[in-house]
Design a protein around this motif. Structure first.
Motif, PDB file in Angstrom:
ATOM      1  N   UNK A   1       0.842  -1.204   0.000  1.00 50.23           N
ATOM      2  CA  UNK A   1       0.000   0.000   0.000  1.00 50.23           C
ATOM      3  C   UNK A   1       0.878   1.256   0.000  1.00 50.23           C
ATOM      4  N   UNK A   2       1.942   1.258   0.816  1.00 46.55           N
ATOM      5  CA  UNK A   2       2.834   2.413   0.917  1.00 46.55           C
ATOM      6  C   UNK A   2       3.757   2.545  -0.295  1.00 46.55           C
ATOM      7  N   UNK A   3       4.076   1.435  -0.939  1.00 49.07           N
ATOM      8  CA  UNK A   3       5.000   1.446  -2.079  1.00 49.07           C
ATOM      9  C   UNK A   3       6.454   1.394  -1.652  1.00 49.07           C
ATOM     10  N   UNK A   4       6.849   2.315  -0.779  1.00 51.29           N
ATOM     11  CA  UNK A   4       8.202   2.347  -0.217  1.00 51.29           C
ATOM     12  C   UNK A   4       8.089   2.668   1.260  1.00 51.29           C
ATOM     13  N   UNK A   5       9.104   2.248   2.009  1.00 55.52           N
ATOM     14  CA  UNK A   5       9.142   2.577   3.432  1.00 55.52           C
ATOM     15  C   UNK A   5      10.575   2.555   3.922  1.00 55.52           C
ATOM     16  N   UNK A   6      10.779   3.192   5.055  1.00 52.63           N
ATOM     17  CA  UNK A   6      12.057   3.080   5.758  1.00 52.63           C
ATOM     18  C   UNK A   6      11.931   1.897   6.701  1.00 52.63           C
ATOM     19  N   UNK A   7      12.844   0.937   6.588  1.00 50.41           N
ATOM     20  CA  UNK A   7      12.807  -0.265   7.420  1.00 50.41           C
ATOM     21  C   UNK A   7      13.530   0.042   8.721  1.00 50.41           C
ATOM     22  N   UNK A   8      12.799   0.021   9.828  1.00 49.31           N
ATOM     23  CA  UNK A   8      13.423   0.361  11.099  1.00 49.31           C
ATOM     24  C   UNK A   8      12.914  -0.563  12.198  1.00 49.31           C
ATOM     25  N   UNK A   9      13.267  -0.245  13.410  1.00 46.11           N
ATOM     26  CA  UNK A   9      12.866  -1.077  14.536  1.00 46.11           C
ATOM     27  C   UNK A   9      13.823  -2.233  14.789  1.00 46.11           C
ATOM     28  N   UNK A  10      14.932  -2.264  14.074  1.00 40.30           N
ATOM     29  CA  UNK A  10      15.918  -3.333  14.233  1.00 40.30           C
ATOM     30  C   UNK A  10      16.894  -2.924  15.333  1.00 40.30           C
ATOM     31  N   UNK A  11      17.133  -3.824  16.289  1.00 32.38           N
ATOM     32  CA  UNK A  11      18.051  -3.486  17.379  1.00 32.38           C
ATOM     33  C   UNK A  11      19.184  -4.501  17.560  1.00 32.38           C
ATOM     34  N   UNK A  12      19.015  -5.711  17.066  1.00 29.10           N
ATOM     35  CA  UNK A  12      20.041  -6.733  17.209  1.00 29.10           C
ATOM     36  C   UNK A  12      21.308  -6.320  16.447  1.00 29.10           C
ATOM     37  N   UNK A  13      22.479  -6.357  17.098  1.00 34.28           N
ATOM     38  CA  UNK A  13      23.715  -5.917  16.433  1.00 34.28           C
ATOM     39  C   UNK A  13      24.035  -6.698  15.148  1.00 34.28           C
TER      40      UNK A  13
ATOM     41  N   UNK B   1      20.192   3.281   7.917  1.00 35.56           N
ATOM     42  CA  UNK B   1      18.849   3.643   7.475  1.00 35.56           C
ATOM     43  C   UNK B   1      18.607   2.958   6.129  1.00 35.56           C
ATOM     44  N   UNK B   2      17.658   2.046   6.123  1.00 37.17           N
ATOM     45  CA  UNK B   2      17.339   1.251   4.940  1.00 37.17           C
ATOM     46  C   UNK B   2      15.988   1.673   4.395  1.00 37.17           C
ATOM     47  N   UNK B   3      15.954   1.984   3.106  1.00 41.29           N
ATOM     48  CA  UNK B   3      14.687   2.274   2.436  1.00 41.29           C
ATOM     49  C   UNK B   3      14.429   1.127   1.462  1.00 41.29           C
ATOM     50  N   UNK B   4      13.203   0.589   1.505  1.00 43.17           N
ATOM     51  CA  UNK B   4      12.868  -0.531   0.629  1.00 43.17           C
ATOM     52  C   UNK B   4      11.624  -0.213  -0.197  1.00 43.17           C
ATOM     53  N   UNK B   5      11.519  -0.902  -1.326  1.00 47.39           N
ATOM     54  CA  UNK B   5      10.388  -0.741  -2.241  1.00 47.39           C
ATOM     55  C   UNK B   5       9.676  -2.085  -2.364  1.00 47.39           C
ATOM     56  N   UNK B   6       8.359  -2.044  -2.302  1.00 39.87           N
ATOM     57  CA  UNK B   6       7.548  -3.263  -2.381  1.00 39.87           C
ATOM     58  C   UNK B   6       7.741  -3.967  -3.716  1.00 39.87           C
ATOM     59  N   UNK B   7       7.708  -5.290  -3.648  1.00 38.79           N
ATOM     60  CA  UNK B   7       7.707  -6.117  -4.839  1.00 38.79           C
ATOM     61  C   UNK B   7       6.375  -6.829  -4.926  1.00 38.79           C
ATOM     62  N   UNK B   8       6.421  -8.099  -5.264  1.00 38.52           N
ATOM     63  CA  UNK B   8       5.199  -8.890  -5.440  1.00 38.52           C
ATOM     64  C   UNK B   8       4.995  -9.847  -4.274  1.00 38.52           C
TER      65      UNK B   8
END
Length: 128
Positions: free
Chosen positions: A21-33, A77-84
Motif C-alpha cells: 500500500x505504501x509502495x516504499x518505506x524506511x525499514x526500522x525497529x531493528x536493534x540486534x547488532x 537507514x534502509x529504504x525498501x520498495x515493495x515487490x510482489x
C-alpha cells in the motif's frame, strides 16, 4: 548482481500488505547488532524477502533495497520498495525441512530479524 536478504516483520505492526500500500518505506525497529550489521551491508538493488513472524511464520512477499545510509553504522537507514506477493507463502516448517536452509541463520538464530540468503535460498522462497 546484488545480494539477497530476508526481513522479518510482525504483520500486526507492519505487514507486507502495508508495504504494498505504501509502495516504499524506511525499514526500522531493528536493534540486534548482527541484524544491524546485515542491514549495513546491503546495497541499493539487493533483493529482499519479507517474512511474517507471529502466528504466520511464512515468507510472504518480495521487495528491493532502494538505499542504505550507513553514516551511523550502529543504526543504518534502509529504504525498501515493495515487490510482489509470493504466490504460495513458504512456512517456517517447510523451510526447516529443506536442506539448503540447514546452516541458515533463519533456522539457527530464530530471533534474527535481518538474515542473509543465498541465491538458491532466495529463489526457493520466491518460487523460482
Amino acid at each position: 548482481m546484488g545480494n539477497e536478504y530476508l526481513l522479518k516483520t510482525e504483520p500486526s505492526e507492519y505487514s507486507f500488505a502495508d508495504l504494498q500500500k505504501d509502495g516504499e518505506t524506511q525499514w526500522d525497529g531493528v536493534s540486534n547488532p548482527v541484524a544491524l550489521r546485515n542491514m549495513g551491508a546491503m546495497k541499493a538493488g539487493d533483493r529482499l524477502v519479507i517474512y511474517h513472524t507471529g502466528d504466520e511464520k511464512s515468507a510472504v512477499g518480495t521487495a528491493t533495497a532502494v538505499s542504505v545510509d550507513v553514516k551511523n553504522p550502529k543504526n543504518p537507514v534502509l529504504k525498501i520498495k515493495a515487490g510482489k506477493a509470493i504466490a504460495k507463502p513458504v512456512s517456517l516448517a517447510e523451510i526447516k525441512k529443506h536442506k539448503i536452509f540447514e546452516d541458515s541463520p533463519l533456522v539457527r538464530i530464530g530471533r534474527l530479524s535481518v538474515v542473509p540468503l543465498t541465491k538458491e535460498q532466495f529463489e526457493y522462497l520466491v518460487g523460482k
